[in-house]
Design an enzyme around this catalytic site. Structure first.
Site, short mmCIF file in Angstrom:
data_model
loop_
_atom_site.label_atom_id
_atom_site.label_comp_id
_atom_site.label_asym_id
_atom_site.label_seq_id
_atom_site.Cartn_x
_atom_site.Cartn_y
_atom_site.Cartn_z
N HIS A 1 0.83 -1.22 0.00
CA HIS A 1 0.00 0.00 0.00
C HIS A 1 0.86 1.26 0.00
O HIS A 1 0.44 2.30 0.51
CB HIS A 1 -0.94 0.04 1.21
CG HIS A 1 -1.69 -1.24 1.43
ND1 HIS A 1 -2.93 -1.49 0.90
CD2 HIS A 1 -1.35 -2.36 2.13
CE1 HIS A 1 -3.34 -2.69 1.26
NE2 HIS A 1 -2.39 -3.24 2.00
N GLU B 1 9.72 7.85 -17.56
CA GLU B 1 8.33 8.30 -17.73
C GLU B 1 7.79 7.92 -19.11
O GLU B 1 6.64 7.51 -19.25
CB GLU B 1 8.25 9.82 -17.55
CG GLU B 1 8.47 10.26 -16.12
CD GLU B 1 8.59 11.76 -16.01
OE1 GLU B 1 7.72 12.37 -15.39
OE2 GLU B 1 9.55 12.33 -16.55
#
Ligand code: ARG
Length: 470
Positions: free
Chosen positions: A158, A292
Site C-alpha cells: 500500500h 516516464e
C-alpha cells in the site's frame, strides 16, 4: 474515374478507383518485403518441383526476387500508394521485369494465405528480438542482484513501509516477471509456427501443392490444419501484442518505482543524466523522462492490443479487409516494446543505488513490528494477542517518538511480560532479513540460491538463443 483499372485483379472492373490511397496498406506492410520475397521464392520452387510451372520460370522468378531484394537493401525501391500492398507490388514489379514467368507466381496461392504467411514469419522474428532483449535484461538483473545481497531497504505494501527486504530480493522479483515474459513469448511463438500456404483464399487449393516442402524450406515446424482458420486467424498477432503489453506493464511498474526512488523524498537511486532531461524554466531540474516515457508508452501498447481485439471482434469467416488494419497495431507494439527494452536496459546499467538512504529509511516506520509480534508468538503468546500487543506498542512509540528497538526492556514489558533482553537481537533489520530464509524469502542465503538458479536458467536459454530468423 472512368479509365479502366490497371490492377492485377482488374479483369472484372470497368473503372479505376479514386480511393487507392484508402485501400493501400503498403506504407505499413512494405516492412514485410523480405518475408514476402522469402515466401514467394519457396512457393515458386515448390510449384516447379511439383511440375505446376516450369523450372525455367521458377528460376527466373527466384533470381528476379533476389534482385528486387538487393535493390531494396540498397535503398533503390520506391513504394507508392498506388501499389496496393507489398504482395501486389512485388508481383507487378516481377511481371514488369520478367513477363509471363512473373504472372505464374501466384498459381495456387491467394493474398489471404500469403499475408498470413508473411505476418507469421515477421512476428516470429520480432518475438525472437524481444526474447533476446529480455535475456540481456535478465542478465543485468542477476548481476546487479549479486552485488546487493546484503543491502537492506524498506519493502512496501500500500506504499506504506511493511517489512525490510534486500535490494537483491527486490531486483529478483523483476527477474521472475521477465522470465515469465520470455516463457509466454516462447509459447506464443509455438502457435505462430505453422505454415499457412496451400490454404488459398479460404478453401484450400486444387493444385497438387507440396505444403510440407514449403514448410521445410521456410523453417516452420508444422502446417496449418484448416484453410479457413489459417487465413482468418490473427490470434497470433493478438497474443504477441498481449505478451508485449504484459512486458510493458512490468517495465512501467519498474519505471514508476525508479521515478519515485529518484525523488528527493526517497533518494534511493540516481538516474543517469543521459536518461534525464532538464526544464526550460526551472534550472535545478533533472527529470526522469526516459522512465516516464516507457511508462507512457505502455498505454500505447495496450492501445495496440485493444485495436487488434476490436478489429477481429465479430468478423465473419474467413478473410475480411478489416484484417489489413492488424499490421499497424502489431508492428507498433513490436517496435515499442523492443525500443523500450533497449532503453530500459541502458538506463538500468547506469543506475546508482544510494544504499545508505535505503538503510536509513528502513530504520524508520516500525518496519520490524511483525518480527516483534513473531518474537512473542514463538515464545507461546497466541499470534493474534501478540499482534494486538505490538499494535499498542507502536502507538506508544508514535506518541513517544521512539523506534521499537529504542524502547527499554521495562517499556517492552508494559506490553507483554514475555519480553526479555533477547528481543533486541530479534528485531534488528539484519535479523528481520536473515530470519526469512525459506526458499523464496529475502534472506541473503535464500536470494543467493534464487540467483544461482536464475543463472542456470539463463545459461540454458543462452545455449538455445533464437537468432532473428525463423
Ligand atoms: N493487404 C492485405 C492485408 O494485409 C492482403 C490480403 C488482401 N486480400 C484480399 N483478398 N484483399 O490484409
Amino acid at each position: 474515374m472512368s479509365n479502366k483499372s490497371n490492377k492485377l485483379w482488374s479483369g472484372r472492373f470497368t473503372k479505376s478507383s479514386s480511393i487507392d490511397d484508402f485501400h493501400s496498406s503498403i506504407d505499413v506492410d512494405s516492412r514485410m518485403i523480405r518475408e514476402d520475397i522469402m515466401g514467394s521464392a519457396a512457393h515458386a520452387k515448390m510449384l516447379a518441383a511439383q511440375g505446376i510451372i516450369s523450372r525455367e520460370d521458377a528460376a527466373a522468378i527466384t533470381e528476379e526476387l533476389q534482385r528486387i531484394l538487393a535493390s531494396f537493401e540498397e535503398g533503390k525501391i520506391v513504394f507508392s500508394s498506388s501499389d496496393e500492398d507489398i504482395h501486389m507490388f512485388i508481383e507487378s514489379l516481377l511481371t514488369q521485369r520478367i513477363g509471363d514467368a512473373g504472372k505464374r507466381l501466384h498459381t495456387g496461392r491467394s493474398r489471404n494465405d500469403q499475408v498470413a504467411l508473411d505476418c507469421r514469419i515477421y512476428l516470429i522474428k520480432g518475438a525472437n528480438e524481444t526474447i533476446q532483449r529480455l535475456f540481456k535484461l535478465e542478465e543485468a538483473l542477476l548481476h546487479t542482484a549479486q552485488t546487493y545481497l546484503n543491502t537492506i531497504m524498506p519493502g512496501y505494501t500500500h506504499m506504506q513501509k511493511a517489512q525490510p527486504i534486500s535490494l537483491a530480493h527486490y531486483l529478483m522479483a523483476y527477474f521472475e516477471m521477465f522470465r515469465r515474459d520470455v516463457e509466454r513469448l516462447y509459447s506464443c511463438k509455438s502457435r505462430m509456427d505453422s505454415m499457412p500456404l496451400g490454404s488459398g483464399a479460404l478453401a484450400g487449393s486444387t493444385y497438387p501443392l507440396d505444403r510440407e516442402s514449403v514448410k521445410q524450406a521456410l523453417g516452420f515446424s508444422g502446417i496449418t490444419r484448416n484453410s479457413i482458420d489459417a487465413v482468418s486467424d490473427r490470434d497470433f498477432c493478438i497474443e504477441y501484442a498481449s505478451c508485449a503489453s504484459i512486458i510493458m506493464m512490468h517495465l512501467s511498474r519498474f519505471c514508476e518505482e525508479l521515478i519515485l526512488w529518484s525523488t528527493d523524498e526517497f533518494g534511493f537511486v540516481d538516474i543517469d543524466e543521459a536518461y534525464s532531461t532538464g526544464s526550460s524554466i526551472m534550472p535545478q531540474k533533472k527529470n526522469p523522462d526516459a522512465a516516464e516515457l516507457i511508462r507512457g508508452k505502455t498505454g500505447r501498447v495496450y492501445g495496440d492490443l485493444f485495436a487488434l481485439l476490436t478489429i477481429m471482434k465479430g468478423l465473419p469467416l474467413a478473410y475480411n479487409k478489416d484484417m489489413q488494419e492488424d499490421k499497424e497495431a502489431v508492428f507498433d507494439a513490436m517496435n515499442t516494446v523492443n525500443n523500450c527494452l533497449e532503453v530500459f536496459l541502458k538506463m538500468f546499467a547506469t543506475l546508482r543505488f544510494n544504499t545508505h538512504k535505503m538503510y536509513d529509511s528502513a530504520q524508520r516506520g516500525f518496519i520490524n513490528a511483525t518480527d516483534a509480534a513473531d518474537y512473542l508468538s514463538k515464545k507461546g503468546v497466541p499470534f493474534r494477542e501478540a499482534h494486538e500487543a505490538i499494535g499498542k506498542m507502536v502507538l506508544y512509540c508514535i506518541e513517544h517518538e521512539k523506534a521499537i528497538e529504542a524502547l527499554t526492556l521495562e517499556e517492552f514489558k508494559l506490553f507483554s511480560s514475555t519480553f526479555e533482553e533477547d528481543i533486541y537481537n530479534e528485531i534488528t533489520l539484519e535479523a528481520c532479513i536473515n530470519g526469512r530464509s525459506l526458499p523464496g524469502g529475502t534472506a541473503p542465503a535464500a536470494v543467493k540460491m534464487h540467483i544461482s538458479e536464475g543463472l542456470k536458467w539463463l545459461d540454458a536459454q543462452n545455449k538455445n538463443i533464437p537468432d532473428s530468423s525463423l
